[in-house]
Design a protein around this motif. Structure first.
Motif, mmCIF file in Angstrom:
data_model
loop_
_atom_site.group_PDB
_atom_site.id
_atom_site.type_symbol
_atom_site.label_atom_id
_atom_site.label_comp_id
_atom_site.label_asym_id
_atom_site.label_seq_id
_atom_site.Cartn_x
_atom_site.Cartn_y
_atom_site.Cartn_z
ATOM 1 N N ASP A 16 0.421 -1.225 -0.011
ATOM 2 C CA ASP A 16 0.197 0.013 0.081
ATOM 3 C C ASP A 16 0.552 0.911 -0.024
ATOM 4 O O ASP A 16 1.743 1.366 0.517
ATOM 5 N N ASP A 17 1.024 2.435 -1.262
ATOM 6 C CA ASP A 17 1.698 3.174 -1.261
ATOM 7 C C ASP A 17 1.530 4.421 -0.381
ATOM 8 O O ASP A 17 2.223 5.289 0.124
ATOM 9 N N ASP A 18 0.019 4.448 0.507
ATOM 10 C CA ASP A 18 -0.141 4.732 1.424
ATOM 11 C C ASP A 18 0.039 4.641 2.702
ATOM 12 O O ASP A 18 -0.763 6.155 3.338
ATOM 13 N N ALA A 19 0.544 3.948 2.723
ATOM 14 C CA ALA A 19 1.481 3.440 4.412
ATOM 15 C C ALA A 19 2.201 4.343 4.514
ATOM 16 O O ALA A 19 3.276 4.551 3.436
ATOM 17 N N ALA A 20 2.233 4.762 5.895
ATOM 18 C CA ALA A 20 3.474 5.305 6.678
ATOM 19 C C ALA A 20 4.628 4.892 6.419
ATOM 20 O O ALA A 20 5.269 4.680 7.346
ATOM 21 N N TRP A 21 5.637 3.709 5.516
ATOM 22 C CA TRP A 21 6.448 3.057 5.627
ATOM 23 C C TRP A 21 7.790 3.959 6.245
ATOM 24 O O TRP A 21 7.964 5.253 5.367
ATOM 25 N N PRO A 22 8.402 3.181 6.893
ATOM 26 C CA PRO A 22 10.250 3.937 7.148
ATOM 27 C C PRO A 22 10.805 4.239 5.707
ATOM 28 O O PRO A 22 10.469 3.069 5.449
ATOM 29 N N ALA A 23 11.871 5.422 5.734
ATOM 30 C CA ALA A 23 12.508 5.266 4.741
ATOM 31 C C ALA A 23 12.849 3.928 4.789
ATOM 32 O O ALA A 23 13.542 3.466 3.472
ATOM 33 N N ILE A 32 6.590 -7.518 0.425
ATOM 34 C CA ILE A 32 6.707 -9.247 1.206
ATOM 35 C C ILE A 32 5.835 -8.879 2.647
ATOM 36 O O ILE A 32 4.989 -9.852 2.525
ATOM 37 N N TYR A 33 6.100 -8.079 2.990
ATOM 38 C CA TYR A 33 4.580 -7.716 4.136
ATOM 39 C C TYR A 33 3.339 -7.521 4.065
ATOM 40 O O TYR A 33 2.696 -8.199 4.161
ATOM 41 N N ALA A 34 3.176 -6.982 2.349
ATOM 42 C CA ALA A 34 1.862 -7.345 2.171
ATOM 43 C C ALA A 34 1.139 -8.114 2.014
ATOM 44 O O ALA A 34 0.171 -8.769 1.781
ATOM 45 N N ILE A 38 0.098 -7.673 6.248
ATOM 46 C CA ILE A 38 0.790 -6.398 6.912
ATOM 47 C C ILE A 38 0.662 -5.164 5.703
ATOM 48 O O ILE A 38 1.492 -5.065 5.059
ATOM 49 N N VAL A 39 -0.381 -4.404 6.615
ATOM 50 C CA VAL A 39 0.005 -3.251 5.132
ATOM 51 C C VAL A 39 -0.221 -1.870 6.809
ATOM 52 O O VAL A 39 0.410 -1.584 5.847
ATOM 53 N N ASN A 40 -0.030 -2.328 7.265
ATOM 54 C CA ASN A 40 0.774 -1.352 9.160
ATOM 55 C C ASN A 40 1.498 -1.247 9.414
ATOM 56 O O ASN A 40 2.137 -2.620 9.536
#
Length: 578
Positions: A16-23, A32-34, A38-40
């Motif tokens: 999910d591109d909208d998730a606030a993943w750390p850089a 892989i998480y998705a 896991i999207v959070n």
């Protein structure tokens, strides 16, 4: 080598591109998480502050009060463990944790597999009477130990059962039972191992003691026990849901920082692993087998002593002893596995899939009861069928002990319960969970059990489940075959049961093949005819014959710590001609 047909199945899912993943989390790891739901970002590597509170677990408040009263009264608390890694770590957590929380008289014991059999038996209770306990605490067992609990109660002891195995239709007559799998239990995670259950009981106990003013401050930091919790949780192959990942990740951080107990530090050393780079896979393949070997061939008291030892030199002595026992176990296991494969080679057509038996039961009068679980597990992996392996409870015994291992979609404990209901008295006792179980029966009844179990499997097992699937995270791009991504994948866990380590697939050209050891291969590959050559290793690869010039591989990408620097390596899990 008997082997089932295997099919690679991709589980690629865009992040999910909208998730606030750390850089610092690369797109590959996000994908892989998705694929694992896991999207959070907060759920990818949950921290201890997200740990589920213990309040919803049935009986845990009563258990905490029972223990708190025993501590206040200076009563003797006897912790009874089990003879596998989960049971040993649970015993060590209970003893260390109770002492941290003020218990002055804590003893421990563990059944000997060859002498007492599984769990709290009346015979074990009779031996434990010499210790004169006031309160007996079971860890990682007890939910099926009706006679043993009754025998302990008949002696006037209080009994606290802490377990994670599935309960039967009736419960043992303990004073308190804590098991997240009890009917009606409201604890959200049912995946705790035995060591996780007793850790939660200690958390609740600390809360009660705080309320009674037992500590000047917040009380002891029970996170010091998480190295043991991590080892037991990974070793028992329970699903690594978010709660278990939080526990295991915290334990791994302690071990990597060199803050593990001396016994685990010594086991890491004797296994040739590096503490600073330790992973859940290292626990599963290096630490757990050395602890489990004691309970399989000798006495798990040795393993528990190692985990409770605070003197590094003595811990190293015990770790070396466990390492030697494990080497012996490997030899016994290989002999039994060779005999098992020879026994089934003439009656199972697995390679074609046609007419293959849906389940297998095996027995040899010369097999060791401590190793049958490993044999069942190995055969289950190779044949992709439920397997039950039996051995005499002791040499010449008329009673057999069995270990059952299953495949996804076939609940092995429920299958044993169905056989028991259909033919009462056929099985003497059984217990376990979805993927693994244990049982005992009279040797003369093995043929009847084999017929009943295989008939149940044939009638209930969906044939589609017998197709061995290899779940892949798709292909790696040329720019992802590097140390940065290998380390991101290694450190993105903990990976394990229910949260599988990343596995990729693709086509490769074979540049070079060299055998090493008796059964392994070192390969030099090129990905899909492009890019730089890649080093690869396939454990047991020699048993699958000569590699084809072009192959489709299922593999893991790992840092090559042996060569160091920017070196990487592919660990091949499956290969087939392209």
């Amino acid at each position: 080598m008997i082997a089932p047909l295997r099919r690679i199945r991709r589980r690629v899912r865009a992040a999910d591109d909208d998730a606030a993943w750390p850089a610092h989390v690369p797109p590959l790891l996000r994908r892989i998480y998705a694929a694992r739901g896991i999207v959070n970002p907060g759920l990818a590597q949950p921290r201890l502050d997200r740990l589920l509170p213990p309040d919803a677990m049935t009986g845990i408040a009563d258990a905490a009060i029972l223990l708190a009263d025993a501590i206040a009264g200076g009563r003797r608390i006897l912790v009874v463990g089990d003879f596998d890694c989960d049971g040993a770590t649970a015993c060590a957590v209970a003893v260390r944790g109770l002492r941290m929380l003020g218990a002055r008289d804590v003893a421990h014991a563990v059944p000997n597999r060859m002498v007492h059999g599984y769990g709290l038996s009346p015979g074990l209770v009779e031996e434990l009477a010499a210790l004169e306990p006031d309160l007996l605490v079971t860890v990682d067992h007890g939910i099926a130990c009706h006679q043993g609990v009754a025998a302990a109660k008949a002696r006037g002891w209080r009994v606290l059962v802490t377990d994670h195995h599935l309960p039967g239709e009736r419960l043992p007559p303990a004073d308190v039972i804590v098991d997240p799998n009890l009917a009606g239990d409201g604890f959200p995670s049912k995946a705790l191992a035995g060591v996780g259950v007793i850790f939660y009981v200690l958390l609740a106990l600390r809360g009660v003691l705080r309320g009674r003013g037992a500590f000047a401050g917040p009380g002891p930091d029970l996170a010091a026990l998480l190295d043991l919790v991590a080892v037991g949780t990974v070793a028992d192959l329970v699903p690594l849901d978010a709660n278990n990942r939080a526990l295991v990740a915290a334990g791994l951080r302690r071990l990597r920082a060199g803050r593990g107990c001396p016994g685990l530090s010594a086991l890491i050393e004797v296994a040739g692993r590096h503490a600073a780079r330790l992973t859940a896979a290292d626990i599963g393949y290096a630490l757990a087998p050395r602890l489990n070997a004691a309970g399989r061939l000798e006495d798990m008291a040795i393993g528990i002593e190692c985990l409770l030892c605070d003197e590094p030199a003595r811990a190293r002595e015990l770790a070396r002893l466990l390492d030697g026992i494990n080497a012996e176990r490997r030899g016994v296991q290989q002999t039994m596995l060779d005999e098992a494969e020879a026994a089934i080679a003439g009656r199972v057509r697995i390679a074609s899939g046609a007419g293959a038996a849906p389940a297998l039961c095996l027995f040899d009068p010369d097999w060791h009861p401590g190793v049958i679980g490993l044999v069942a597990s190995k055969l289950k992996e190779r044949l992709h069928r439920p397997v039950v392996a039996f051995a005499p409870a002791e040499p010449g015994s008329a009673v057999l002990r069995g270990s059952a291992r299953s495949i996804p979609g076939f609940h092995i404990r429920d299958a044993l319960a169905a056989v028991d209901a259909a033919e009462p008295g056929l099985i003497e006792r059984f217990g376990g969970h979805a993927m693994a179980a244990g049982l005992s029966l009279e040797a003369a009844r093995f043929p009847a059990f084999e017929r009943a179990f295989c008939a149940h499997a044939a009638g209930t097992l969906d044939p589609a489940l017998l197709q061995a699937l290899i779940d892949s995270d798709g292909e790696l791009q040329p720019g992802e075959f590097d140390r940065f991504h290998a380390e991101a994948l290694r450190d993105g866990g903990p990976w394990g049961q229910g949260f599988p380590e990343p596995l990729f697939d693709g086509e490769f050209s074979l540049l070079e093949c060299r055998p090493f050891g008796q059964r392994h291969l070192r390969l030099r590959l090129r990905a899909d005819g492009r890019g730089a050559p890649l080093d690869a290793i396939q454990f047991g690869g020699a048993e699958a014959g000569e590699p084809a010039p072009r192959m489709r591989l299922a593999y893991r990408l790992v840092p090559d710590d042996y060569r160091g620097g920017d070196a990487i390596q592919l660990v091949v899990e499956h290969r087939e001609p392209a």
